[in-house]
Motif scaffolding. Structure first.
Motif, mmCIF file in Angstrom:
data_model
loop_
_atom_site.group_PDB
_atom_site.id
_atom_site.type_symbol
_atom_site.label_atom_id
_atom_site.label_comp_id
_atom_site.label_asym_id
_atom_site.label_seq_id
_atom_site.Cartn_x
_atom_site.Cartn_y
_atom_site.Cartn_z
ATOM 1 N N SER A 85 3.823 2.400 -3.881
ATOM 2 C CA SER A 85 3.268 3.607 -4.493
ATOM 3 C C SER A 85 4.169 4.814 -4.246
ATOM 4 N N HIS A 86 4.703 4.901 -3.039
ATOM 5 C CA HIS A 86 5.593 6.016 -2.703
ATOM 6 C C HIS A 86 6.868 5.968 -3.542
ATOM 7 N N ARG B 286 -1.028 -3.670 3.386
ATOM 8 C CA ARG B 286 -1.378 -2.280 3.099
ATOM 9 C C ARG B 286 -0.141 -1.378 3.138
ATOM 10 N N CYS C 20 1.525 0.849 0.047
ATOM 11 C CA CYS C 20 1.825 2.278 0.205
ATOM 12 C C CYS C 20 3.291 2.563 -0.104
ATOM 13 N N ARG C 21 4.157 1.653 0.334
ATOM 14 C CA ARG C 21 5.589 1.831 0.081
ATOM 15 C C ARG C 21 5.893 1.772 -1.411
#
Length: 268
Positions: free
Chosen positions: A200-201, A193, A197-198
């Motif tokens: 996407s960032h 997860r 997130c990384r």
């Protein structure tokens, strides 16, 4: 606990001697073993053939006594003392040390009242001396809290385990392994997860940087274009003036003299 290998190693000389001992010599060796400082495990000694034979003869009480030191407590000995050989004072204290270990394996805080009852000592001073001896023997680690009247245990050695107790230990270990696998799966899921997130960032950051670059390019191109659009007439007048001055510079001298005379006549 780091002291356990030391206790096991100190049992080895007695095991070597027991292989050739019989009768009274074996009984004397058992008594020496139960008094020997640093020896707090007896399971391997109990498995020796000579000890197994001892359990079938008239001296079976000594085999039972070894079992008491391996698995029992001082309270257990007192309950069966009529059928067991008598203990020396040193042997009594060692069995009391093992009783403290038994208690420490089940709880980290042992009240003085429990220790006084299970060790069957007559005073708090005698109790504290026994605990201090056990600490110096490296069978337990902890401290005495005299204000709260309790023993706070940090660690203790492992005692011998009966074969009947192996199933319970196996069950506990299986449950522990299942818990570890569950935690490991949760950690892997959380790592995945975080990785998503990384990513996407990073994509969002790259998009923002591209947009900022586009805006900067548009701003750098806008001023020159807007100036021409806002002042077209001024630009034309400047071009006309420059053209007029250029035409004046192209007039011949005769044309200039004629123009001057014409201006002079107009004044008169």
């Amino acid at each position: 606990m780091s002291g356990e290998p030391k206790h096991i190693n100190q049992l080895e000389p007695f095991m070597l001697l027991a292989k050739n001992a019989k009768g009274p010599a074996l009984i004397a060796l058992i008594n020496q073993l139960l008094e020997a400082p640093g020896v707090y495990v007896f399971g391997e000694f109990l498995e020796l053939p000579c000890i197994q034979e001892l359990s079938k003869g008239p001296n079976e009480g000594y085999c039972q006594l070894l079992n008491m030191f391996a698995y029992g407590t001082y309270h257990d000995y007192k309950a069966f003392k009529d059928t067991l050989p008598p203990l020396t004072e040193t042997q009594k204290n060692k069995l009391r040390h093992l009783t403290i270990v038994n208690l420490a394996a089940n709880t980290q805080v042992i009240p003085y009242s429990t220790l006084l009852k299970d060790l069957e000592v007559g005073s708090v001073r005698e109790l504290e001396d026994l605990v201090i001896e056990a600490v110096y023997a490296d069978v337990i680690r902890g401290k005495l809290d005299q204000c709260r009247q309790q023993l706070e245990v940090d660690a203790c050695i492992g005692r011998d385990i009966r074969s009947q107790g192996m199933g319970r230990i196996s069950s506990i270990l299986s449950h522990w392994c299942s818990g570890c696998e569950s935690i490991s799966a949760s950690i892997e899921e959380e790592v995945g997860r975080v990785s998503q997130c990384r990513e996407s960032h990073l994509k969002t950051l790259q998009h923002i940087e591209a947009e900022v670059g586009n805006i900067r390019r548009m701003m750098s191109a806008t001023p020159s274009t807007s100036t021409q659009d806002m002042d077209p007439l001024g630009e034309q007048e400047r071009e006309g003036a420059l053209a007029g001055s250029g035409a004046e510079r192209r007039q011949t001298p005769l044309q200039m003299i004629s123009k001057a005379k014409s201006l002079n006549n107009q004044r008169h």
